[in-house]
Scaffold this motif. Structure first.
Motif, PDB file in Angstrom:
ATOM      1  N   ASN A  88      42.287  37.551  30.476  1.00 31.58           N
ATOM      2  CA  ASN A  88      43.270  38.088  31.411  1.00 31.58           C
ATOM      3  C   ASN A  88      44.247  39.057  30.770  1.00 31.58           C
ATOM      4  O   ASN A  88      45.206  39.471  31.424  1.00 31.58           O
ATOM      5  CB  ASN A  88      44.063  36.936  32.050  1.00 31.58           C
ATOM      6  N   LEU A 125      46.925  30.990  33.641  1.00 35.68           N
ATOM      7  CA  LEU A 125      47.634  31.923  34.510  1.00 35.68           C
ATOM      8  C   LEU A 125      49.130  31.853  34.297  1.00 35.68           C
ATOM      9  O   LEU A 125      49.826  32.864  34.442  1.00 35.68           O
ATOM     10  CB  LEU A 125      47.289  31.636  35.971  1.00 35.68           C
ATOM     11  N   ARG A 128      49.573  34.035  31.355  1.00 41.36           N
ATOM     12  CA  ARG A 128      49.312  35.429  31.679  1.00 41.36           C
ATOM     13  C   ARG A 128      50.461  36.044  32.470  1.00 41.36           C
ATOM     14  O   ARG A 128      50.909  37.157  32.184  1.00 41.36           O
ATOM     15  CB  ARG A 128      48.016  35.519  32.479  1.00 41.36           C
ATOM     16  N   SER A 196      40.664  44.123  31.610  1.00 40.03           N
ATOM     17  CA  SER A 196      40.540  43.010  30.672  1.00 40.03           C
ATOM     18  C   SER A 196      39.100  42.523  30.635  1.00 40.03           C
ATOM     19  O   SER A 196      38.251  42.972  31.417  1.00 40.03           O
ATOM     20  CB  SER A 196      41.461  41.861  31.103  1.00 40.03           C
ATOM     21  N   GLU A 199      37.790  41.340  33.885  1.00 40.62           N
ATOM     22  CA  GLU A 199      37.543  42.347  34.912  1.00 40.62           C
ATOM     23  C   GLU A 199      36.252  43.098  34.663  1.00 40.62           C
ATOM     24  O   GLU A 199      35.913  44.028  35.405  1.00 40.62           O
ATOM     25  CB  GLU A 199      38.710  43.339  34.952  1.00 40.62           C
ATOM     26  N   GLY A 256      40.365  41.245  38.617  1.00 38.99           N
ATOM     27  CA  GLY A 256      39.901  39.952  38.119  1.00 38.99           C
ATOM     28  C   GLY A 256      39.542  38.976  39.214  1.00 38.99           C
ATOM     29  O   GLY A 256      39.641  37.751  39.011  1.00 38.99           O
ATOM     30  N   GLY A 260      38.949  34.959  38.731  1.00 45.59           N
ATOM     31  CA  GLY A 260      39.892  34.046  39.368  1.00 45.59           C
ATOM     32  C   GLY A 260      39.214  33.101  40.335  1.00 45.59           C
ATOM     33  O   GLY A 260      39.500  31.891  40.351  1.00 45.59           O
ATOM     34  N   SER A 303      46.190  36.563  40.214  1.00 47.00           N
ATOM     35  CA  SER A 303      46.916  35.575  39.404  1.00 47.00           C
ATOM     36  C   SER A 303      48.058  34.955  40.190  1.00 47.00           C
ATOM     37  O   SER A 303      48.226  33.724  40.222  1.00 47.00           O
ATOM     38  CB  SER A 303      47.459  36.233  38.129  1.00 47.00           C
TER      39      SER A 303
END
Length: 332
Positions: A88, A125, A128, A196, A199, A256, A260, A303
């Motif tokens: 992430n 998360l 992050r 990231s 992703e 993402g 997720g 997120s």
């Protein structure tokens, strides 16, 4: 005479264990790690190894010296937190920032609530989002793919498809014009986009999803609810005004969302207990994600959406839960 031991539920009878399932998730994450290493080289290795090592270290120190209990760092949960945190964040993030993120993820997101199984929010998360708020410049400087394998901090950076779309719409451009400036849907699905590690490639994450479904580590309800609600909500907006809102496939393949939906929304401790509750949980995540992407200040919203819905899990479990064993349904 045979003696039977009666104990409260849950009763484990399938041969599964926390450790077995956690290492199953780690295996499911390996395809995504492999593609991130292929795209980002040394940076992906450094970030992932640092995050995992820091999470293991902080969990060990907190359990041994603060909680005064036996360490459980090899149950796999800290490794998963480290991998998800690494997936992430940018692959050129300074090591000291990664260590801070790991400390927040383990110390605040997990151990402050009592450790594995007690955390109401996804620990990775938590780390992050803390880093995103505290270090916004470093957390939004994404390396471009196909850099030299031995590069780490000295790499070329670029915008993600979501950032490009967000900035273009703010400048009055149309989504149809922006789609020509970003990778195609095929390239985005195969991981040929900036961002990231999480992703990178929808195909790698879907391979991990198939593995976890085959091993019965998770069920399909939450991932399908998240992806389906994102497609439906984004599709409705695009249908209302296709000149203003991006097509639903753009939202599905960018950012993402796959990571997720598959790996973070399905966290055992911070997701609903029932399948019906999981569907409601996933729909909430999907709707909030699109709302933040379209109407919010941040280009990405998965997120924040997961953390928001994590807070609603106790309420979902209270009103939507399976019948107790032996309970007789009430007559209408």
């Amino acid at each position: 005479m045979n003696t039977f031991t009666v104990s409260p539920s849950p009763h484990i009878h399938s041969g599964d264990s926390v450790k077995k399932n956690m290492y199953g998730v780690i295996i499911a994450l390996l395809p995504t790690l492999a593609i991130s290493i292929y795209n980002f080289g040394l940076g992906a290795l450094v970030v992932t190894a640092t995050a995992i090592a820091a999470c293991l270290l902080f969990e060990h120190l907190i359990q041994k010296f603060l909680l005064k209990q036996e360490t459980t760092i090899w149950d796999g949960s800290a490794i998963i937190t480290g991998m998800l945190l690494a997936f992430n964040i940018p692959s050129n993030l300074p090591i000291w920032i990664i260590v801070i993120g790991a400390l927040v993820a383990i110390g605040i997101g997990k151990m402050s609530f009592g450790g594995l199984g007690n955390n109401p929010f996804n620990p990775a998360l938590v780390g992050r989002v803390f880093l995103l708020i505290s270090f916004p410049v470093q957390m939004t400087s994404w390396p471009t793919i196909k850099n030299t394998f031995l590069s780490y901090t000295d790499v070329q950076t670029g915008a993600t498809p979501l950032s490009v779309m967000k900035e273009a719409l703010a400048n009055g451009e149309l989504p149809t014009d922006v789609l020509g400036q970003i990778p195609s849907y095929r390239d985005m699905f195969l991981g040929l986009q900036g961002g990231s590690a999480g992703e990178m490639a929808g195909i790698a994450i879907l391979i991990g999803l198939a593995f976890m479904l085959f091993r019965k580590i998770i069920t399909w309800h939450i991932p399908v609810a998240v992806l389906g609600s994102v497609f439906a909500f984004a599709g409705i907006l695009h249908w209302i005004d296709p000149m203003m809102y991006a097509p639903p496939m753009f939202h599905i393949l960018s950012g993402g969302l796959f990571l997720g939906a598959v790996f973070m929304a399905t966290d055992y401790a911070s997701s609903p207990m029932s399948n019906k509750g999981g569907i409601i949980f996933g729909i909430g995540i999907g709707v909030i994600t699109v709302a933040i992407r379209v109407f919010g200040a941040y280009p990405e919203g998965i997120s924040f959406a997961i953390l928001i819905m994590n807070a609603f899990v106790p309420l979902i479990d209270k009103y939507i839960k399976p019948k107790r064993f032996g309970e007789v349904a009430k007559k209408k």
